[in-house]
Design a protein around this motif. Structure first.
Motif, PDB file in Angstrom:
ATOM      1  N   LYS A 140     -30.558 -33.613  17.397  1.00  0.00           N
ATOM      2  CA  LYS A 140     -30.644 -33.596  15.936  1.00  0.00           C
ATOM      3  C   LYS A 140     -31.187 -34.925  15.409  1.00  0.00           C
ATOM      4  O   LYS A 140     -32.100 -34.956  14.558  1.00  0.00           O
ATOM      5  CB  LYS A 140     -29.259 -33.327  15.360  1.00  0.00           C
ATOM      6  N   VAL A 141     -30.675 -36.034  15.930  1.00  0.00           N
ATOM      7  CA  VAL A 141     -31.120 -37.353  15.474  1.00  0.00           C
ATOM      8  C   VAL A 141     -32.495 -37.699  16.044  1.00  0.00           C
ATOM      9  O   VAL A 141     -33.337 -38.279  15.347  1.00  0.00           O
ATOM     10  CB  VAL A 141     -30.082 -38.431  15.852  1.00  0.00           C
ATOM     11  N   ARG A 142     -32.753 -37.330  17.289  1.00  0.00           N
ATOM     12  CA  ARG A 142     -34.062 -37.612  17.880  1.00  0.00           C
ATOM     13  C   ARG A 142     -35.184 -36.936  17.092  1.00  0.00           C
ATOM     14  O   ARG A 142     -36.242 -37.528  16.854  1.00  0.00           O
ATOM     15  CB  ARG A 142     -34.074 -37.173  19.347  1.00  0.00           C
ATOM     16  N   VAL A 143     -34.966 -35.693  16.681  1.00  0.00           N
ATOM     17  CA  VAL A 143     -35.975 -35.004  15.869  1.00  0.00           C
ATOM     18  C   VAL A 143     -36.072 -35.635  14.483  1.00  0.00           C
ATOM     19  O   VAL A 143     -37.156 -35.695  13.896  1.00  0.00           O
ATOM     20  CB  VAL A 143     -35.681 -33.495  15.797  1.00  0.00           C
ATOM     21  N   LEU A 169     -32.577 -29.803  10.366  1.00  0.00           N
ATOM     22  CA  LEU A 169     -32.147 -30.572  11.527  1.00  0.00           C
ATOM     23  C   LEU A 169     -30.835 -30.046  12.091  1.00  0.00           C
ATOM     24  O   LEU A 169     -30.672 -29.911  13.313  1.00  0.00           O
ATOM     25  CB  LEU A 169     -31.993 -32.047  11.144  1.00  0.00           C
ATOM     26  N   ALA A 170     -29.893 -29.730  11.203  1.00  0.00           N
ATOM     27  CA  ALA A 170     -28.574 -29.286  11.645  1.00  0.00           C
ATOM     28  C   ALA A 170     -28.621 -27.906  12.292  1.00  0.00           C
ATOM     29  O   ALA A 170     -27.948 -27.654  13.291  1.00  0.00           O
ATOM     30  CB  ALA A 170     -27.604 -29.293  10.470  1.00  0.00           C
ATOM     31  N   VAL A 171     -29.418 -27.007  11.728  1.00  0.00           N
ATOM     32  CA  VAL A 171     -29.551 -25.684  12.332  1.00  0.00           C
ATOM     33  C   VAL A 171     -30.345 -25.772  13.637  1.00  0.00           C
ATOM     34  O   VAL A 171     -30.000 -25.139  14.643  1.00  0.00           O
ATOM     35  CB  VAL A 171     -30.219 -24.701  11.350  1.00  0.00           C
ATOM     36  N   TYR A 172     -31.378 -26.607  13.640  1.00  0.00           N
ATOM     37  CA  TYR A 172     -32.258 -26.673  14.804  1.00  0.00           C
ATOM     38  C   TYR A 172     -31.530 -27.122  16.064  1.00  0.00           C
ATOM     39  O   TYR A 172     -31.755 -26.578  17.147  1.00  0.00           O
ATOM     40  CB  TYR A 172     -33.443 -27.599  14.540  1.00  0.00           C
ATOM     41  N   LEU A 200     -27.620 -39.828   9.801  1.00  0.00           N
ATOM     42  CA  LEU A 200     -28.814 -39.370   9.088  1.00  0.00           C
ATOM     43  C   LEU A 200     -28.859 -39.919   7.666  1.00  0.00           C
ATOM     44  O   LEU A 200     -29.930 -40.216   7.132  1.00  0.00           O
ATOM     45  CB  LEU A 200     -28.871 -37.847   9.091  1.00  0.00           C
ATOM     46  N   ARG A 201     -27.704 -40.097   7.072  1.00  0.00           N
ATOM     47  CA  ARG A 201     -27.654 -40.687   5.735  1.00  0.00           C
ATOM     48  C   ARG A 201     -28.161 -42.130   5.773  1.00  0.00           C
ATOM     49  O   ARG A 201     -28.895 -42.571   4.874  1.00  0.00           O
ATOM     50  CB  ARG A 201     -26.215 -40.627   5.213  1.00  0.00           C
ATOM     51  N   GLU A 202     -27.804 -42.854   6.820  1.00  0.00           N
ATOM     52  CA  GLU A 202     -28.241 -44.250   6.945  1.00  0.00           C
ATOM     53  C   GLU A 202     -29.731 -44.327   7.266  1.00  0.00           C
ATOM     54  O   GLU A 202     -30.438 -45.198   6.751  1.00  0.00           O
ATOM     55  CB  GLU A 202     -27.422 -44.956   8.018  1.00  0.00           C
TER      56      GLU A 202
END
Length: 307
Positions: A18-21, A179-182, A71-73
Motif C-alpha cells: 500500500k505504501v510502496r504504491v 491504495l487501501a483497496v488495492y 500516508l497522511r504524513e
C-alpha cells in the motif's frame, strides 16, 4: 539523510505494498529497510517501542506507525499529486478504514487458505500470537472457502463502482481509497494467485492500472544505519500540542498506545501531541536518543500508563 523517507518493510507485506504504491503515485525517492516478516525485530522495536506491525515509516527521529498516519504524513510532505482528489477528502479515509479492516480480514483468510501449505510453522505460530487466536493449518482451506463469499461481496461493491468507466474509485485520479483497496486485491490476486476473481473485469483493469504506478525510487538502507539516523536527529516540533480530551490527558503524562485489533502490544511513552486524528508520544533509549512515535487515533487505544 535525516529528512529522507525511510520505510521499514518486507516484500510480501500487503500493507507495505500500500505504501510502496503510494510512493509510486507521487514518484518519490525513499530508503528501504528490510525487516523480518516475524518476530523478533530488534532494530524496529527499538524505534517503535513495542509496536511490531509492518510497515513503519521513519523520518529522522520521527517514527510513524500504521499506514493511516504514514500516508497522511507523505501527503503532508509531498501534497502533489494529492491522495484526496475531488470529492475524496474525508470519504476516502472512511473507505480506507473499511478496506484496512473488513476487506483485509476476508482477504487474509482467502490468501492464507491458498498459500497455507507453503507457510513455515514458525510463521503461522508468529501470526497466531499476533492475531490472538490459534491458527490450525488443517482448517485453513475450509476457512478460506467460508470467507470467499464475503470477499466477493466486498469486491463486488468495488466492481460495481468501477463499471461506469471511471479510472479510479473517486474519478480520474487515484486516492487513498484506491491504495487501501488495492493492497487487499494485490494480496489475494497477485501474491496468493487466486483465480476466482477473473470475472471481476473492471476490478482487474483497475488493479493493473494501480500496479502500473510502480514503487517510486528505492535505495537500500541497513536497519542499524536507520537506528543511527534516529539517534543523530531531533524530532520535529509538535505544534498542535495536546487537545482537550475526555480522559483528561495532558502533555507530559505517561501513556500507553495499543492497536485495537491485532498485534496488541502497548507502546509506552510521554504524551506530547494529541489531535482528533493523531497521537504523538516521546520515547528515549540509549540506542535511539529521543524519538517521537506517531499513531492514528482511529484503531488505537490511548490510556494513562500506570507502570
Amino acid at each position: 539523510m535525516s529528512g529522507d523517507l525511510i520505510l521499514h518493510h518486507y516484500g510480501t507485506s500487503p500493507f507495505s505494498e500500500k505504501v510502496r504504491v503510494a510512493f509510486g503515485i507521487k514518484g518519490l525517492p525513499w530508503q528501504s529497510v528490510k525487516i523480518p516478516p516475524m518476530m523478533p525485530k530488534p532494530d524496529l522495536t527499538v524505534l517503535t517501542g513495542a509496536y511490531r506491525k509492518t510497515p513503519v515509516m521513519q523520518v529522522g527521529a520521527d517514527i510513524y506507525c500504521d499506514t493511516q498516519i504514514i500516508l497522511r504524513e507523505i501527503e503532508h510532505r509531498h501534497p502533489s499529486p494529492t491522495f484526496y482528489p475531488g470529492s475524496a477528502k474525508g470519504l476516502a479515509e472512511g473507505v480506507a478504514f473499511w478496506a484496512d479492516h473488513q476487506l483485509f480480514s476476508a482477504s487474509v483468510a482467502v490468501a492464507f487458505g491458498l498459500m497455507g501449505e507453503q507457510m513455515p510453522d514458525a510463521f503461522l505460530e508468529d501470526r497466531a500470537k499476533f492475531s490472538g487466536r490459534s491458527i490450525d493449518r488443517s482448517k485453513m482451506k475450509m476457512q478460506a472457502a467460508m470467507m470467499s463469499g464475503p470477499l466477493r461481496a466486498h469486491l463486488g461493491w468495488i466492481e460495481e463502482a468501477l463499471h461506469d468507466g471511471r479510472k479510479f474509485l473517486f474519478g480520474d485520479a487515484p486516492s487513498l481509497a484506491d491504495l487501501a483497496v488495492y493492497h487487499c486485491v494485490w494480496f489475494v490476486r497477485d501474491r496468493a494467485k487466486a483465480t476466482d476473481l477473473a470475472d471481476y473485469t473492471a476490478l482487474n483493469v483497475w488493479a493493473d492500472r494501480m500496479k502500473g504506478f510502480g514503487h517510486g525510487s528505492a535505495s537500500e538502507l541497513d536497519s542499524k544505519a536507520a537506528v543511527e539516523i534516529a539517534k543523530t536527529a531531533t524530532p520535529a516540533p509538535v505544534p498542535a500540542g495536546v487537545a482537550a480530551n475526555a480522559m483528561g490527558l495532558s502533555a507530559g503524562m505517561p501513556v500507553s498506545v495499543t492497536p485495537d485489533d491485532t498485534g496488541r502490544d502497548a507502546t509506552v511513552g510521554e504524551l506530547v501531541g494529541l489531535t482528533a486524528q493523531s497521537i504523538t508520544i516521546a520515547r528515549e533509549m540509549p540506542e535511539t536518543g529521543r524519538v517521537h512515535v506517531h499513531f492514528p487515533r482511529a484503531g488505537f487505544i490511548l490510556v494513562p500508563h500506570k507502570g
